[in-house]
Design a protein around this motif. Structure first.
Motif, PDB file in Angstrom:
ATOM      1  N   UNK A   8       0.854  -0.808   0.209  1.00 43.11           N
ATOM      2  CA  UNK A   8       0.145  -0.038  -0.142  1.00 43.11           C
ATOM      3  C   UNK A   8       0.611   1.010   0.205  1.00 43.11           C
ATOM      4  N   UNK A   9       1.548   1.423   0.895  1.00 46.10           N
ATOM      5  CA  UNK A   9       3.423   2.202   0.592  1.00 46.10           C
ATOM      6  C   UNK A   9       2.991   2.707  -0.722  1.00 46.10           C
ATOM      7  N   UNK A  10       3.792   1.213  -1.616  1.00 45.05           N
ATOM      8  CA  UNK A  10       3.909   1.849  -2.380  1.00 45.05           C
ATOM      9  C   UNK A  10       3.390   2.323  -4.026  1.00 45.05           C
ATOM     10  N   UNK A  11       1.601   1.792  -3.400  1.00 40.29           N
ATOM     11  CA  UNK A  11       0.925   1.675  -4.262  1.00 40.29           C
ATOM     12  C   UNK A  11       0.822   3.957  -4.530  1.00 40.29           C
ATOM     13  N   UNK A  12       0.799   4.319  -2.902  1.00 41.05           N
ATOM     14  CA  UNK A  12       0.469   5.226  -2.353  1.00 41.05           C
ATOM     15  C   UNK A  12       1.617   6.187  -3.196  1.00 41.05           C
ATOM     16  N   UNK A  13       2.300   6.314  -3.180  1.00 40.21           N
ATOM     17  CA  UNK A  13       3.469   6.557  -3.563  1.00 40.21           C
ATOM     18  C   UNK A  13       4.151   6.663  -5.503  1.00 40.21           C
ATOM     19  N   UNK A  23      -8.514   8.322   0.394  1.00 37.63           N
ATOM     20  CA  UNK A  23      -7.754   8.038   1.330  1.00 37.63           C
ATOM     21  C   UNK A  23      -8.216   8.587   2.544  1.00 37.63           C
ATOM     22  N   UNK A  24      -8.631   9.666   2.858  1.00 40.21           N
ATOM     23  CA  UNK A  24      -8.608  10.009   4.313  1.00 40.21           C
ATOM     24  C   UNK A  24      -9.462   9.670   5.274  1.00 40.21           C
ATOM     25  N   UNK A  25     -11.330   9.301   4.419  1.00 38.61           N
ATOM     26  CA  UNK A  25     -11.981   9.521   4.906  1.00 38.61           C
ATOM     27  C   UNK A  25     -13.028   8.656   4.529  1.00 38.61           C
ATOM     28  N   UNK A  26     -13.869   8.803   5.617  1.00 38.04           N
ATOM     29  CA  UNK A  26     -15.284   7.396   4.979  1.00 38.04           C
ATOM     30  C   UNK A  26     -16.389   7.853   4.327  1.00 38.04           C
ATOM     31  N   UNK A  27     -17.627   7.509   4.462  1.00 42.16           N
ATOM     32  CA  UNK A  27     -18.733   8.146   4.193  1.00 42.16           C
ATOM     33  C   UNK A  27     -19.525   9.148   5.595  1.00 42.16           C
ATOM     34  N   UNK A  28     -19.372  10.240   5.263  1.00 42.83           N
ATOM     35  CA  UNK A  28     -20.595  11.335   6.013  1.00 42.83           C
ATOM     36  C   UNK A  28     -21.843  11.087   7.094  1.00 42.83           C
ATOM     37  N   UNK A  29     -22.074  10.644   7.663  1.00 40.81           N
ATOM     38  CA  UNK A  29     -23.296  11.279   8.686  1.00 40.81           C
ATOM     39  C   UNK A  29     -23.168  10.547   9.580  1.00 40.81           C
TER      40      UNK A  29
END
Lengths: 196, 196
Positions: A14-19, A73-79
């Motif tokens: 996941x780190x490499x993917x984000x990069x 990447x930072x957030x889930x669903x808003x509720x």
């Protein structure tokens, strides 16, 4: 070697993917979609082109996955329990700097999306459809709470109102879309149109 | 030779001007703003580059005047006697074919406008400012007739709603903006947001 083992071995961290995604977005801002090549991505990220193609299939998918990764990447669903709270949370998930960067990216992609059917498909699957679905759940909760009527015709245009204001802000006012602008727009336009 | 005579002699006919603008817009649709050169315009229209520069000053002005000429050559100001009538007249001034062509042009210009300060200035002077002024007169008449309140915060966002929906339609729905879409959007969103 089983198929599972092959898949597992070729998967990147996941780190490499984000990069990789971050490098793709940097390149997009620098040169735009049309001038962005898989060679440039490979060189910038020190990967082989074969790996990039095996992992993502092509430029359109790589670009849209990079956009989507950054976007969610930072957030889930808003509720939050209220329609106004949900909209305010939605338009303040990204800070102003992130919004300005996204605004530039979206402008750069607007032409490319219409000239590249693959990019348009990927854009729809990875960005427009999930946004539409999240918006429908958000509106359904407001209907269930009795805040808005299910048959209000404005419910089908909520994404047009929000994405449109985001896109039109820079052109009309020569100002980037900000949390303050979008919050004010939600209160002045979106909620009244919905009769909330 | 008096100055007036000079001006008169160097002025091109309205027919020739319309022909030039039409060729500029064709080129814009074909190659986009960045790839459009004064050489190409001169060649396509069988004019001299010197004439083009003397008459328009530069590429940015020529392009924006061409856009504006196309946009407003057919119609004067809208004034139907009601706010709903005015908005409906406004969004049906262009037929669907003209709107789709404009939508493609606007996408092509969206990036260029932000990369070219001259184009942005011209775009503001010739398109955004007049649209803003016409919208203010239209809203003021509605205020005077008692249809909307002058202090409704949505009044400052009417262009964002309309230009935004025009721009977002293709991206969200993969459909061109049409008279039917914009009329429905006016009824569902713009008028309710204005409390009309």
């Amino acid at each position: 070697m089983t198929e599972t083992a092959t898949v597992r071995r070729s998967r990147i961290t996941p780190e490499r993917e984000a990069e990789l995604y971050s490098a793709v977005l940097d390149l997009l801002r620098e040169v735009g979609y049309d001038a962005l090549t898989m060679d440039a991505v490979a060189s910038r990220t020190r990967s082989s082109k074969a790996t990039l193609y095996r992992q993502w299939g092509g430029k359109a998918e790589l670009v849209v996955k990079a956009l989507r990764h950054q976007k969610h990447s930072h957030f889930g669903e808003v509720d939050t329990g209220s329609l106004r709270g949900d909209f305010h949370a939605l338009v303040t998930r990204e800070n102003n700097c992130e919004m300005e960067q996204n605004s530039a990216l979206m402008r750069g992609l607007a032409v490319a999306v219409h000239a590249n059917p693959d990019l348009l498909d990927a854009f729809r699957d990875l960005i427009i459809d999930p946004e539409t679905n999240e918006m429908q759940r958000l509106l359904q909760r407001a209907v269930d709470r009795g805040e808005i009527r299910a048959d209000n015709p404005a419910t089908q245009y909520v994404l047009h109102m929000l994405i449109g204001a985001f896109a039109a802000r820079t052109l009309i006012d020569e100002l980037p879309p900000t949390q303050e602008f979008l919050t004010s727009y939600v209160d002045a336009v979106v909620l009244p149109a919905l009769g909330a």
